[in-house]
Design an enzyme around this catalytic site. Structure first.
Site, mmCIF file in Angstrom:
data_model
loop_
_atom_site.group_PDB
_atom_site.id
_atom_site.type_symbol
_atom_site.label_atom_id
_atom_site.label_comp_id
_atom_site.label_asym_id
_atom_site.label_seq_id
_atom_site.Cartn_x
_atom_site.Cartn_y
_atom_site.Cartn_z
ATOM 1 N N LYS A 99 -38.797 -101.448 -9.099
ATOM 2 C CA LYS A 99 -38.412 -100.085 -8.720
ATOM 3 C C LYS A 99 -37.203 -99.663 -9.551
ATOM 4 O O LYS A 99 -36.075 -100.026 -9.255
ATOM 5 C CB LYS A 99 -38.093 -99.961 -7.232
ATOM 6 C CG LYS A 99 -37.786 -98.514 -6.849
ATOM 7 C CD LYS A 99 -37.332 -98.381 -5.407
ATOM 8 C CE LYS A 99 -37.093 -96.916 -5.073
ATOM 9 N NZ LYS A 99 -36.015 -96.306 -5.853
ATOM 10 N N ASP A 131 -28.954 -110.152 -19.205
ATOM 11 C CA ASP A 131 -28.656 -109.584 -20.527
ATOM 12 C C ASP A 131 -27.341 -110.119 -21.095
ATOM 13 O O ASP A 131 -27.233 -110.358 -22.299
ATOM 14 C CB ASP A 131 -28.608 -108.058 -20.445
ATOM 15 C CG ASP A 131 -29.978 -107.443 -20.194
ATOM 16 O OD1 ASP A 131 -30.984 -108.133 -20.427
ATOM 17 O OD2 ASP A 131 -30.042 -106.282 -19.755
ATOM 18 N N SER A 154 -34.682 -102.511 -7.006
ATOM 19 C CA SER A 154 -33.684 -101.485 -7.289
ATOM 20 C C SER A 154 -32.325 -102.072 -7.669
ATOM 21 O O SER A 154 -32.166 -102.617 -8.748
ATOM 22 C CB SER A 154 -33.573 -100.546 -6.091
ATOM 23 O OG SER A 154 -33.005 -99.324 -6.473
#
Length: 713
Positions: free
Chosen positions: A506, A492, A481
């Protein structure tokens, strides 16, 4: 809104006595449930709630799944699996009879008809009580311990029992194995057969007693879990008692050993180690270890095999400062192994205060220079919401704590920083965003898509950067999460190197909703007229009709990729025994799929593609000559082999004792090999087992960071 990041399923095996009467009604038998003995039947409130839960999942959840034949199939399989996953109670004839419900059970729920589900539940209860009574009688029977025969403990891959005789034969062998296992744990040459029989009688008598105390609320909880898990593994209905327990667990303090437990194949199994608790600090317990006995202080062990989960938890939990001893079957090992004993002092675990901590490690580079790496361990993304809402300037949060640590590391002139997110199950979304901001300038961090398909981009608005040097993030299969949001953003942006194994996957958001919001005034009047406005078992302060934690949104990385199902893949990969097929979101059949949306506009800080390739090459070369790495691979291979094994267990005392002694020697030699690698004293027979805290993953991550520093220069 509650961002529910719990990554385990709250399951329980519940048993009780039942007497069933079935009357044919068209092609599908309609069950007439009689008030006989402790036979269970749904209340009017259960029927109303079931109907509303189906409506919520059809109209308001992210997935919006209609009650249909295909969903009925999944619900049916879930219910059978939850009740008797090991195939130790039901007969083939029972399962054949249940088949008439396979394509219609979800539609029954939609109409408020729970009769088919309760019939399945009650049939299981009847079988379980019958075999437990039979097992109890078998304890005093004569068992030939010289006879060569075998016993399969976990029968999930086998067929259902074809007859009652076949079922009883399985349980005769189980009792024989239990007695034999107890005998082999006795002191050498000491006859304790009477004591072992008494221990086993207590085990089965306790099971029968618990079975008879099971009520319709217990059955309803299990039945609704079978339905919600067919839609989404993180959507769950909690009856009033379970709802109160869940909310206390999420918001208050706990006293105990600091582990989340789940019942698997009638054994209490560790599914999460809570950071900051006694189990976390002691490091003796591991995920998937099974607790088979509990002793208070230096008292006698109490056998807890087959207990209800709540009853077992009550024995394990306790007041701060008290001592509990646990009898453990280690993860990945057969039930015939010699149990390990773990001694823990219970403590108070304040969930909100699982704080970030730092250490500074020194690693020697190829140039002979010593590099200093600051390691920040973060067990979860926490924030004191109450103090934050009150605008307390000193409120506690992940970002504030890590910022202070980074300030210290800057002053101490470390060469690199590593953030360890292993086993970090998530927490506050706000903190995941703000923590990312400590390593990047302003920019997007995560995208959230709601049930209407609308996308909201969450930004870091603070242009200040707390650490600008080489940065690494360690993740594993239990990083979930919020951890995945942070690691994905760092990857990224090209801000740091991600190390470890693929994360949990998740990528969904849950909201906890009081069911009373969905119960119409008409139904409330009906329930009041029937005297069912509040069940006698409902604790004070618990939601009257329970609560549903429903999936309402999905996370996406700034590059448009969902974190759901796939998780985050590391740049430098380490092997793990926790595979995607067995652990994580991808192991859940009803999990939402991975997908992709449009990328946000963000400016990459750096392109680490070339550096990561070079780091991977150096890492691979180092591993070829690493004895520790070879040791890790052997451990993973052994764990996987044992975990997937359904090898029959010998019921010959001589043969089983030989196998157990061989396993004991093998485990001792294995540990000594690791101790030898680290120039530590070897473990000798008769000595207490030493605690081993060598962290190969962290050690090699530091080596990668040392390479990273050199390449950056």
């Amino acid at each position: 809104m509650l961002f529910h990041n719990t990554i385990y399923m709250f399951k329980n095996f519940l048993v009780c006595l039942a007497f069933i009467s079935v009357v044919a009604c068209g092609s599908k038998p309609r069950v007439i449930i009689e008030e006989v003995g402790v036979n269970l039947k749904p209340s009017l409130q259960h029927e109303v709630i079931a109907k509303e839960v189906v409506g919520i999942l059809e109209n308001y959840s992210y997935k919006k799944v209609s009650a249909s034949d295909s969903i009925s199939n999944i619900v049916y399989d879930n219910l059978i699996k939850t009740l008797d996953e090991g195939k130790n109670y039901l007969l083939q004839s029972d399962v054949d009879e249940f088949q008439v419900y396979r394509n219609s059970i979800s539609q029954d729920f939609k109409n408020g008809d729970l009769s088919s589900a309760f019939h399945i539940f009650n049939t299981y209860n009847k079988r379980s009580l019958e075999v437990l009574q039979y097992a109890l009688a078998q304890i005093d029977a004569t068992h030939d311990l010289t006879k060569e025969e075998s016993y399969v403990n976990y029968r999930d891959k086998l067929n259902w029992f074809k007859s009652d005789a076949e079922l009883k034969e399985q349980w005769r062998k189980r009792v024989k194995f239990d007695l034999l296992s107890l005998k082999l744990t006795s002191a050498e040459g000491k006859d304790e057969s009477a004591k072992h029989k008494e221990t086993l009688k207590k085990r089965y008598t306790n099971l029968i007693s618990q079975a008879k105390q099971t009520n319709s609320n217990d059955a309803f909880q299990l039945i609704m879990s079978a339905y919600t898990n067919a839609i989404d593994p993180h959507t769950t209905y909690y009856n009033p008692s379970f709802a109160q327990r869940f909310n206390e667990d999420m918001s208050n303090t706990l006293e105990g050993i600091g582990a989340r437990l789940q019942m698997e194949n009638e054994m209490v199994t560790i599914k999460e180690i809570i950071a900051g608790g006694p189990a976390f600090k002691d490091k003796s317990l591991k995920i998937d270890d099974r607790i088979i006995g509990v002793a208070q202080g230096d008292g006698e062990f109490e056998d807890i095999i087959g207990w209800r989960l709540d009853a077992a938890v009550a024995k394990i939990k306790g007041k701060k400062g008290t001592v509990v001893r646990l009898k453990i079957l280690p993860a990945g090992q057969d039930i015939s192994v010699q149990p390990a004993i773990v001694k823990l002092t219970r403590d108070k675990i304040v969930i909100e205060e699982e704080s970030a901590k730092k250490t500074i490690k020194t690693v020697k580079g190829e140039d002979g220079k010593n590099y200093r790496v600051g390691v920040i361990t973060l067990p979860k993304f926490y924030i004191d919401f109450e103090a934050y809402r009150k605008r307390d300037p000193n409120y506690k949060s992940t970002t504030r704590d890590v910022r202070l640590i980074l300030d210290t590391l800057n002053r101490e002139n470390v060469d690199a920083v590593v953030l360890d997110l292993r086993n970090n199950g998530g927490g506050s979304l706000q903190e995941a965003i703000e923590l990312t901001g400590l390593f990047i300038e302003k920019g997007p961090v995560v995208q959230v898509k709601d049930t209407r398909g609308q996308i909201e981009i969450h930004q870091d608005e603070d242009s200040n950067v707390a650490w600008k040097g080489p940065f690494g993030v360690i993740i594993n299969r239990y990083s979930a999460s919020a951890s995945e949001i942070f690691a994905g953003a760092i990857q990224d942006y090209g801000r740091g190197v991600i190390l470890g194994s693929s994360s949990y996957g998740k990528g969904t958001v849950q909201s906890a909703v009081d069911m009373s919001r969905f119960i119409s005034s008409v139904n409330k009047l009906k329930l009041k007229a029937a005297g069912e406005t509040k069940d006698a078992d409902t604790p004070n302060g618990a939601p009257e009709f329970g609560q549903i934690n429903v999936t309402i949104a999905k996370f996406y990385r700034i590059n448009g990729s969902s974190t759901q199902h796939k998780g985050v893949d590391p740049d430098i990969t380490f092997p793990t025994q926790f595979t995607a097929e067995k652990y994580g979101e991808s192991s859940e059949p009803a999990a939402l799929p991975w997908d992709q949306i449009k990328s946000t506009n963000f400016n990459k800080i750096g392109d680490l593609k070339t550096i990561n390739t070079q780091l991977s090459t150096k890492h691979t070369a180092r591993m070829k000559n690493s004895a520790e790495y070879k040791f890790l691979l052997e451990d993973i291979e052994e764990f996987t082999k044992n975990f997937n094994s359904r090898t029959p267990i010998s019921l010959s005392e001589t043969k089983l004792k030989k196998e157990r002694d061989e396993n004991k020697t093998k485990n001792r030699n294995r540990l000594n090999k690791l101790l030898e690698l680290h120039n530590m004293p070897l473990w000798k027979e008769g000595q207490p087992q030493p605690k081993v805290e060598f962290d190969f993953i962290l050690g090699e991550s530091l080596n990668v960071m040392k390479d990273y520093i050199s390449l950056k220069k």
